[in-house]
Design a protein around this motif. Structure first.
Motif, PDB file in Angstrom:
ATOM      1  N   MET A 153       0.855  -1.439   0.078  1.00  0.00           N
ATOM      2  CA  MET A 153       0.134   0.088   0.167  1.00  0.00           C
ATOM      3  C   MET A 153       0.967   1.248   0.002  1.00  0.00           C
ATOM      4  O   MET A 153       0.426   1.961  -0.595  1.00  0.00           O
ATOM      5  CB  MET A 153      -0.994   0.039   1.225  1.00  0.00           C
ATOM      6  N   ARG A 156       2.583   1.259  -3.532  1.00  0.00           N
ATOM      7  CA  ARG A 156       1.895   1.793  -4.476  1.00  0.00           C
ATOM      8  C   ARG A 156       1.388   3.323  -4.572  1.00  0.00           C
ATOM      9  O   ARG A 156       1.449   3.897  -5.802  1.00  0.00           O
ATOM     10  CB  ARG A 156       0.150   1.212  -4.269  1.00  0.00           C
ATOM     11  N   ASP A 157       1.423   3.851  -3.411  1.00  0.00           N
ATOM     12  CA  ASP A 157       1.144   5.270  -3.303  1.00  0.00           C
ATOM     13  C   ASP A 157       2.437   6.207  -3.610  1.00  0.00           C
ATOM     14  O   ASP A 157       2.386   7.317  -4.158  1.00  0.00           O
ATOM     15  CB  ASP A 157       0.676   5.886  -1.852  1.00  0.00           C
ATOM     16  N   SER A 161       2.212   4.334  -8.530  1.00  0.00           N
ATOM     17  CA  SER A 161       1.033   5.174  -8.732  1.00  0.00           C
ATOM     18  C   SER A 161       0.471   5.157 -10.092  1.00  0.00           C
ATOM     19  O   SER A 161      -0.701   5.386 -10.279  1.00  0.00           O
ATOM     20  CB  SER A 161       0.975   6.562  -7.935  1.00  0.00           C
TER      21      SER A 161
END
Length: 208
Positions: A153, A156-157, A161
């Motif tokens: 998580m 990903r950010d 992205s």
């Protein structure tokens, strides 16, 4: 003794099923939209449907070994009735939910039916043979998956992205790497090591 061996085998199979289905579900919770973008933006509308169906596979994985055990131990009729009941529940749930919720209704109908099937399988095996598919070792894949989910998580950010096949592949490799490292650090069960050693030896024989 045979019942104990069957119980141990059922736990082993269930643990492996969970160790496969659980991380797949968590990965899709993170990257389902990027997976759907591979097929086009029109598919973004069913991202949540994909995630619900992936969750249903986790539930199904918990009861698969119990279904095999029921048949193997002389209860094929129970297994057949379970499947018939699940089909009926699925049809009724879809009939009620699809007109209102569309594809999500079909996914919800599936997860309801699969949940009932899994509960039936586990309960019947316990009721008839006092065997169940769970032990404390199930915590290890759950924790490893949670660690991979948390780090993925963040990645990903911060890193992945953009929606591209390359980023999706990088995100997948990171998730899998963290998952297996976490499993290794938590420690493999003796039965798991024996299975892996047998698989490696078989591959060596094939490659000779």
């Amino acid at each position: 003794n045979d019942k104990n061996k069957i119980g141990d085998l059922i736990k082993l199979i269930s643990r492996w099923n969970l160790a496969i289905a659980w991380p797949a579900f968590l990965f899709l919770l993170i990257y389902a939209s990027k997976v759907m973008l591979i097929f086009g933006r029109d598919f973004l509308a069913i991202v949540t449907v994909l995630q619900v169906l992936a969750g249903s596979q986790v539930i199904l994985a918990l009861g698969l070994s119990s279904a095999t055990a029921l048949t193997m131990m002389g209860y094929p009729r129970a297994a057949l009735l379970n499947n018939m009941a699940t089909l009926s529940v699925n049809v009724v749930a879809n009939w009620i939910l699809i007109p209102e919720y569309g594809p999500m209704g079909a996914a919800l109908g599936s997860i309801i039916a699969i949940s009932i099937l899994t509960i039936l399988r586990i309960f019947e095996l316990w009721f008839m043979q006092h065997i169940h598919p769970f032990d404390w070792s199930f915590i290890k894949p759950l924790l490893a998956g949670s660690a991979a989910f948390a780090l993925s998580m963040i990645a990903r950010d911060a890193i992945f992205s953009w929606a591209s096949p390359g980023n999706l592949l990088a995100g997948f490799l990171l998730f899998i790497a963290v998952y297996f490292i976490a499993l290794y650090l938590l420690g493999l069960e003796r039965a798991d090591r024996e299975v892996l050693e047998a698989a490696v030896n078989k591959m060596k024989r094939i490659n000779r």
